[in-house]
Design a protein around this motif. Structure first.
Motif, PDB file in Angstrom:
ATOM      1  N   LEU A 105       0.813  -1.208   0.000  1.00 40.99           N
ATOM      2  CA  LEU A 105       0.000   0.000   0.000  1.00 40.99           C
ATOM      3  C   LEU A 105       0.847   1.260   0.000  1.00 40.99           C
ATOM      4  O   LEU A 105       0.434   2.292  -0.494  1.00 40.99           O
ATOM      5  N   THR A 106       2.015   1.227   0.576  1.00 45.21           N
ATOM      6  CA  THR A 106       2.919   2.383   0.569  1.00 45.21           C
ATOM      7  C   THR A 106       4.253   1.962  -0.029  1.00 45.21           C
ATOM      8  O   THR A 106       4.643   0.789   0.070  1.00 45.21           O
ATOM      9  N   PRO A 107       4.952   2.885  -0.666  1.00 38.35           N
ATOM     10  CA  PRO A 107       6.215   2.526  -1.330  1.00 38.35           C
ATOM     11  C   PRO A 107       7.241   1.996  -0.342  1.00 38.35           C
ATOM     12  O   PRO A 107       7.395   2.513   0.757  1.00 38.35           O
ATOM     13  N   GLU A 108       7.911   0.962  -0.765  1.00 38.86           N
ATOM     14  CA  GLU A 108       9.004   0.405   0.014  1.00 38.86           C
ATOM     15  C   GLU A 108      10.308   1.052  -0.452  1.00 38.86           C
ATOM     16  O   GLU A 108      10.516   1.277  -1.642  1.00 38.86           O
ATOM     17  N   MET A 109      11.190   1.316   0.492  1.00 41.08           N
ATOM     18  CA  MET A 109      12.502   1.797   0.097  1.00 41.08           C
ATOM     19  C   MET A 109      13.244   0.690  -0.642  1.00 41.08           C
ATOM     20  O   MET A 109      13.094  -0.495  -0.332  1.00 41.08           O
ATOM     21  N   TRP A 166      13.095   4.637  -3.875  1.00 41.11           N
ATOM     22  CA  TRP A 166      11.987   3.818  -3.389  1.00 41.11           C
ATOM     23  C   TRP A 166      11.535   2.879  -4.510  1.00 41.11           C
ATOM     24  O   TRP A 166      11.686   3.193  -5.697  1.00 41.11           O
ATOM     25  N   GLN A 167      10.924   1.781  -4.163  1.00 38.50           N
ATOM     26  CA  GLN A 167      10.340   0.914  -5.182  1.00 38.50           C
ATOM     27  C   GLN A 167       9.064   1.571  -5.707  1.00 38.50           C
ATOM     28  O   GLN A 167       8.224   2.006  -4.916  1.00 38.50           O
ATOM     29  N   PRO A 168       8.920   1.666  -7.021  1.00 36.23           N
ATOM     30  CA  PRO A 168       7.729   2.338  -7.565  1.00 36.23           C
ATOM     31  C   PRO A 168       6.451   1.633  -7.113  1.00 36.23           C
ATOM     32  O   PRO A 168       6.337   0.403  -7.250  1.00 36.23           O
ATOM     33  N   PRO A 169       5.471   2.336  -6.584  1.00 35.91           N
ATOM     34  CA  PRO A 169       4.194   1.725  -6.209  1.00 35.91           C
ATOM     35  C   PRO A 169       3.354   1.432  -7.448  1.00 35.91           C
ATOM     36  O   PRO A 169       3.666   1.896  -8.553  1.00 35.91           O
ATOM     37  N   LYS A 170       2.312   0.684  -7.254  1.00 38.56           N
ATOM     38  CA  LYS A 170       1.426   0.322  -8.360  1.00 38.56           C
ATOM     39  C   LYS A 170       0.933   1.544  -9.121  1.00 38.56           C
ATOM     40  O   LYS A 170       0.925   1.564 -10.356  1.00 38.56           O
ATOM     41  N   SER A 171       0.530   2.579  -8.386  1.00 34.23           N
ATOM     42  CA  SER A 171      -0.041   3.750  -9.052  1.00 34.23           C
ATOM     43  C   SER A 171       0.965   4.424  -9.971  1.00 34.23           C
ATOM     44  O   SER A 171       0.616   4.895 -11.059  1.00 34.23           O
ATOM     45  N   ALA A 172       2.247   4.462  -9.553  1.00 34.73           N
ATOM     46  CA  ALA A 172       3.273   5.083 -10.388  1.00 34.73           C
ATOM     47  C   ALA A 172       3.526   4.241 -11.629  1.00 34.73           C
ATOM     48  O   ALA A 172       3.647   4.765 -12.742  1.00 34.73           O
ATOM     49  N   LEU A 173       3.591   2.915 -11.468  1.00 33.34           N
ATOM     50  CA  LEU A 173       3.778   2.035 -12.621  1.00 33.34           C
ATOM     51  C   LEU A 173       2.593   2.117 -13.584  1.00 33.34           C
ATOM     52  O   LEU A 173       2.755   2.142 -14.807  1.00 33.34           O
ATOM     53  N   GLU A 174       1.410   2.195 -13.004  1.00 34.81           N
ATOM     54  CA  GLU A 174       0.187   2.280 -13.823  1.00 34.81           C
ATOM     55  C   GLU A 174       0.172   3.565 -14.647  1.00 34.81           C
ATOM     56  O   GLU A 174      -0.075   3.548 -15.858  1.00 34.81           O
ATOM     57  N   ASP A 175       0.443   4.682 -13.989  1.00 37.04           N
ATOM     58  CA  ASP A 175       0.420   5.955 -14.698  1.00 37.04           C
ATOM     59  C   ASP A 175       1.487   6.011 -15.787  1.00 37.04           C
ATOM     60  O   ASP A 175       1.251   6.509 -16.896  1.00 37.04           O
ATOM     61  N   SER A 176       2.662   5.502 -15.484  1.00 37.67           N
ATOM     62  CA  SER A 176       3.744   5.539 -16.463  1.00 37.67           C
ATOM     63  C   SER A 176       3.442   4.621 -17.653  1.00 37.67           C
ATOM     64  O   SER A 176       3.706   4.977 -18.803  1.00 37.67           O
ATOM     65  N   LEU A 177       2.878   3.458 -17.383  1.00 42.89           N
ATOM     66  CA  LEU A 177       2.531   2.542 -18.467  1.00 42.89           C
ATOM     67  C   LEU A 177       1.445   3.140 -19.348  1.00 42.89           C
ATOM     68  O   LEU A 177       1.462   2.997 -20.577  1.00 42.89           O
ATOM     69  N   ARG A 178       0.484   3.815 -18.718  1.00 41.33           N
ATOM     70  CA  ARG A 178      -0.567   4.468 -19.487  1.00 41.33           C
ATOM     71  C   ARG A 178       0.025   5.492 -20.455  1.00 41.33           C
ATOM     72  O   ARG A 178      -0.362   5.564 -21.617  1.00 41.33           O
ATOM     73  N   ARG A 179       0.981   6.264 -19.973  1.00 42.85           N
ATOM     74  CA  ARG A 179       1.616   7.252 -20.849  1.00 42.85           C
ATOM     75  C   ARG A 179       2.400   6.579 -21.969  1.00 42.85           C
ATOM     76  O   ARG A 179       2.400   7.036 -23.112  1.00 42.85           O
ATOM     77  N   LEU A 180       3.071   5.499 -21.628  1.00 41.48           N
ATOM     78  CA  LEU A 180       3.870   4.784 -22.621  1.00 41.48           C
ATOM     79  C   LEU A 180       2.991   4.258 -23.748  1.00 41.48           C
ATOM     80  O   LEU A 180       3.327   4.360 -24.935  1.00 41.48           O
ATOM     81  N   VAL A 181       1.847   3.691 -23.384  1.00 37.86           N
ATOM     82  CA  VAL A 181       0.923   3.158 -24.381  1.00 37.86           C
ATOM     83  C   VAL A 181       0.341   4.281 -25.224  1.00 37.86           C
ATOM     84  O   VAL A 181       0.248   4.195 -26.449  1.00 37.86           O
ATOM     85  N   LYS A 182      -0.038   5.364 -24.554  1.00 37.85           N
ATOM     86  CA  LYS A 182      -0.691   6.466 -25.261  1.00 37.85           C
ATOM     87  C   LYS A 182       0.268   7.184 -26.203  1.00 37.85           C
ATOM     88  O   LYS A 182      -0.075   7.512 -27.337  1.00 37.85           O
ATOM     89  N   MET A 183       1.494   7.414 -25.758  1.00 36.66           N
ATOM     90  CA  MET A 183       2.447   8.186 -26.549  1.00 36.66           C
ATOM     91  C   MET A 183       3.072   7.347 -27.658  1.00 36.66           C
ATOM     92  O   MET A 183       3.259   7.816 -28.776  1.00 36.66           O
ATOM     93  N   ASP A 184       3.418   6.099 -27.343  1.00 36.11           N
ATOM     94  CA  ASP A 184       4.154   5.286 -28.311  1.00 36.11           C
ATOM     95  C   ASP A 184       3.341   4.109 -28.859  1.00 36.11           C
ATOM     96  O   ASP A 184       3.880   3.253 -29.565  1.00 36.11           O
ATOM     97  N   SER A 185       2.042   4.074 -28.509  1.00 35.83           N
ATOM     98  CA  SER A 185       1.184   2.963 -28.941  1.00 35.83           C
ATOM     99  C   SER A 185       1.825   1.618 -28.604  1.00 35.83           C
ATOM    100  O   SER A 185       1.853   0.677 -29.402  1.00 35.83           O
ATOM    101  N   TYR A 186       2.362   1.539 -27.403  1.00 43.15           N
ATOM    102  CA  TYR A 186       3.116   0.355 -26.997  1.00 43.15           C
ATOM    103  C   TYR A 186       2.186  -0.805 -26.667  1.00 43.15           C
ATOM    104  O   TYR A 186       1.436  -0.760 -25.706  1.00 43.15           O
TER     105      TYR A 186
END
Length: 610
Positions: free
Chosen positions: A421-425, A472-492
Motif C-alpha cells: 500500500l505504501t512505497p518500500e525503500m 523507493w520501489q515504484p508503487p502500483k499507481s506510479a507504474l500504472e500511470d507511467s505505463l498508461r503514458r507509454l501506451v498512449k504516446m508510443d502505442s506500446y
C-alpha cells in the motif's frame, strides 16, 4: 551629502544604503569627456595591496557588504597583500548589541579571513574606532592649530536654524561662497575658542573645505568632482567622537591602506576625503567605487528586500563559495577563460581578479543564484578531497530533509493485492538511510546516485522528487500511470523480437529472464550495457514503429518513467536483487492490465476498438 552640515557624521558604514546616485555620477563624470581608463588602471599592482573592510556594528551583514568585503579580500589575496577588518563604531547611539559578534561569525562562515582586526590584533591597531579617540583628537587638534578647522559651540537647535536660513538663501539665488561663514562660531578667535573648550563647554569641530571643487581620481569613474565646492562639515561631534569622514581618512592613512573599494553611493563624499588628505599632506589611497545593487525594477535594494540579508542565503543552504561567486559577478567579471561558465571557486576568483568593475547600477538576478548554488553543489560532491564539513552542511542535511519529507503514496484499491500500500525503500536505500532517525548512514550511496543522475547541476530536493522511484520501489499507481503514458504516446502493445511478436507481459518476462541469467559477479556497467544493447539489436523496427526499443519498457519497469539515466547505470546502482524485485513487480502490474483488457476498459489501456 548636501543636507545639514552638522549631521554629516558617521551615519552608516560604507556598506549601508544611500539614495541612488548613479545618474548623478555619470553626469558629473562626463564633465571629463577626454578621460578614459587605460588598461593599466585595471591591472593589479605589482606590489602587495593593503585593503580593508570597515562595517559599522549598527546592523548585520547583507549582500552589499559581503560584495564589498569580497572585492577587498580578492585584491589583497591576488597581490599577496593584507586584508584588514576595522569596526567603525563611532555612532554609539545606533549600535546593535550582538552585531559585532555576529560580524565575526558571518565572516568566518563566508571564509573571508582577515589578517588584522579587532579580535586578532595587528601592527596598526586598535581596529575598533571607539578605541582610537586619542588618535582622532590629535589630528583634529592639528587641523585646529593650522586654522583648517574651527570649534562650533552652537546647540543643535541653533544649528537647525542656521541651516534652514542657509538653505533658504541658496534657494533665493545667493552664491555658495557668500554663505561659507554664516556660522557665528567661525568668527570666534582661537584664544576664545581654546578658553571655552578648556572650561568644558561642549563643541563640535567643523572643517573648512577647499574653496574650489576638488577632483577625485577613481578606477571606475576615472575623474569625478562635485559641481560646487564642499559645504563645511563636522569632523568631531559634540560627544567627542569623530565623524566618518575624519575617522576613515585618518585610519586608512595610519593603517597604510593602499586601495579602497566601496559602493558608488560614497563617491559623492569622496571629495571631502580627498580634501582632508590634502589638508594633512597625505597621499590618498586608490579609490574604486562599484555600482549600486538594484532589483528588477531598478530600485535600490533595501532592508525590505529579503534577499539583501545574509541570513536569507544561509536559510536557503547557499554554500559560502556559491554566494562568493554570485556576489563577485554583481559588477565584475573574470578575465577571459577557456571555460565559458560563470562558475568559479574562491581560488578561481583570486587567480582571475582585476580592477575593471561595472560603472552604474547592477541588477541582482536571483535566478543566477539558484544556478550557481547547484553548480557548487556538484563541485562539493565531486571535488577530491571532499570538504566533509561543507558536504554535511550543504548536501547531507538538505538531502535528509528532502528524504524525510517524501510523501508516501497509497495505491488505489484496484491492485491492492499486487503491491504494498505504501512505497518500500529500495534495499540499498534502506541500508544507507535510517528511517527511524531520518539520517543518512552511507553518504557514498547517495553521492553515487547524484553522480550518474546529474550532468552539471544538483539540487537535493529536486533530486529526491525526480528520482524518488530510484530510491523507493515504484508503487502500483506510479507504474500504472507511467505505463498508461507509454501506451498512449508510443502505442506500446509489445515488441517484435527476432521474428516473434511479444506482448507486454512477454516483453517483461523476456527482460526478466535474461537479467536473471546474469550472475552477481558480472553485474557491472560493462557487462549489463552490452547485454541490453544485444537485446535491443534483436528488436525489429519498421516505418510504422520506428520508436520501438527495449529501453522504454525496461526504464518503465525500473523507475516508472519513460526517461532517466542509462538503464545499466540504474541496475548497477540498484543491485541485482533489487532489479529483479522491480521486474517481478512490473510483471504483476502488466498481467493485471492484460487481464483487465478483456473486461472493463482502463483509461488508455482497455480493449482496442473494433
Amino acid at each position: 551629502m548636501r543636507g545639514p552640515f552638522w549631521r554629516s557624521g558617521l551615519g552608516c558604514a560604507e556598506t549601508c544604503g544611500r539614495p541612488a546616485v548613479s545618474l548623478i555620477l555619470r553626469r558629473r563624470a562626463s564633465q571629463f569627456p577626454g578621460s578614459r581608463n587605460t588598461l593599466s588602471k585595471y591591472d593589479l599592482p605589482s606590489t602587495p595591496c593593503r585593503t580593508r573592510f570597515a562595517p559599522s556594528p549598527t546592523g548585520y551583514l547583507h549582500l552589499g557588504s559581503i560584495r564589498t568585503a569580497l572585492y577587498n579580500y580578492l585584491l589583497a589575496r591576488a597581490t599577496n597583500g593584507q586584508f584588514v577588518l576595522r569596526l567603525e563604531d563611532t555612532d554609539q547611539s545606533r549600535l546593535v548589541g550582538d552585531a559585532e559578534a555576529k560580524l565575526y561569525e558571518d565572516l568566518r562562515w563566508a571564509k573571508l579571513t582577515y589578517d588584522e582586526g579587532p579580535d586578532i590584533g595587528g601592527p596598526y591597531g586598535p581596529y575598533r574606532q571607539s578605541e582610537r579617540l586619542p588618535i582622532y583628537d590629535e589630528h583634529v587638534n592639528r587641523l585646529l592649530k593650522e586654522g583648517k578647522a574651527y570649534r562650533c559651540f552652537c546647540t543643535p537647535k541653533q544649528i537647525d536654524e542656521l541651516n534652514a536660513a542657509k538653505t533658504k538663501a541658496l534657494e533665493a539665488g545667493h552664491h555658495h561662497d557668500d554663505l561659507k561663514s554664516s556660522n557665528p562660531c567661525f568668527h570666534i578667535s582661537a584664544e576664545e575658542s581654546e578658553e571655552r573648550a578648556s572650561k568644558g563647554e561642549k563643541y563640535a569641530v567643523i572643517y573648512k573645505p577647499s574653496p574650489t571643487p576638488l577632483q577625485v581620481d577613481d578606477i571606475v569613474y576615472t575623474k569625478f568632482r562635485n559641481a560646487r565646492p564642499e559645504s563645511e562639515f563636522i569632523i568631531r561631534k559634540r560627544d567627542g567622537f569623530p565623524t566618518y569622514h575624519l575617522a576613515n581618512v585618518v585610519d586608512d592613512h595610519l593603517m597604510k591602506i593602499t586601495h579602497v573599494i566601496r559602493g558608488a553611493e560614497w563617491l559623492i563624499s569622496t571629495p571631502r576625503h580627498v580634501d582632508l588628505y590634502r589638508a594633512f599632506g597625505w597621499e590618498p589611497p586608490q579609490f574604486a567605487h562599484v555600482g549600486l545593487l538594484v532589483d528588477k525594477n531598478r530600485q535600490k535594494l533595501s532592508k525590505r528586500h529579503d534577499a539583501v540579508h545574509l541570513a536569507w542565503y544561509k536559510q536557503r543552504n547557499i554554500a559560502p563559495e556559491a554566494l562568493h561567486n554570485f556576489a563577485a559577478l554583481l559588477g565584475w567579471a573574470p578575465k577571459a577563460r577557456k571555460e565559458k561558465t560563470d562558475f568559479m571557486t574562491l581560488d578561481d576568483m583570486v587567480n582571475n581578479f582585476h580592477l575593471r568593475f561595472t560603472k552604474g547600477d547592477v541588477m541582482v538576478n536571483l535566478h543566477k543564484l539558484e544556478y550557481l548554488k547547484e553548480k557548487h553543489n556538484v563541485h562539493l560532491i565531486s571535488q577530491e578531497p571532499r570538504d566533509e564539513a561543507q558536504v554535511k552542511e550543504y548536501i547531507v542535511r538538505p538531502l535528509e530533509t528532502a528524504l524525510n519529507g517524501f510523501p508516501m503514496e497509497s495505491n488505489s484499491d484496484s491492485t491492492a493485492a499486487v503491491l504494498p500500500l505504501t512505497p518500500e525503500m529500495a534495499l540499498q536505500t534502506k541500508a544507507a538511510y535510517d528511517q527511524e532517525t531520518g539520517t543518512i548512514t552511507d553518504l557514498a550511496y547517495f553521492l553515487e546516485a547524484a553522480r550518474f543522475t546529474t550532468l552539471h547541476l544538483w539540487n537535493p530536493t529536486q533530486f529526491v522528487a525526480r528520482y524518488r522511484w530510484l530510491l523507493w520501489q515504484p508503487p502500483k499507481s506510479a507504474l500504472e500511470d507511467s505505463l498508461r503514458r507509454l501506451v498512449k504516446m508510443d502505442s506500446y502493445e509489445g515488441l517484435t523480437i527476432g521474428e516473434e511478436f511479444l506482448n507486454r507481459i512477454e516483453v517483461v518476462m523476456f527482460i526478466r529472464d535474461i537479467m536473471k541469467s546474469i550472475p552477481e559477479e558480472k553485474w557491472n556497467v560493462d557487462f549489463l550495457s552490452q547485454a541490453i544493447k544485444d537485446m535491443n539489436i534483436k528488436v525489429k523496427r519498421d516505418k510504422a514503429s520506428p520508436k520501438e526499443n527495449i529501453y522504454s519498457p525496461l526504464q518503465w519497469a525500473l523507475i516508472a518513467s519513460e526517461n532517466g539515466p542509462a538503464v545499466w547505470e540504474q541496475m548497477v546502482f540498484l543491485g541485482r536483487e533489487e532489479t529483479l524485485i522491480r521486474l517481478d513487480h512490473a510483471l504483476e502490474v502488466t498481467k493485471y492490465f492484460e487481464t483487465a483488457r478483456e473486461g472493463e476498459d482502463i483509461e488508455g489501456l482497455g480493449p482496442q476498438s473494433q
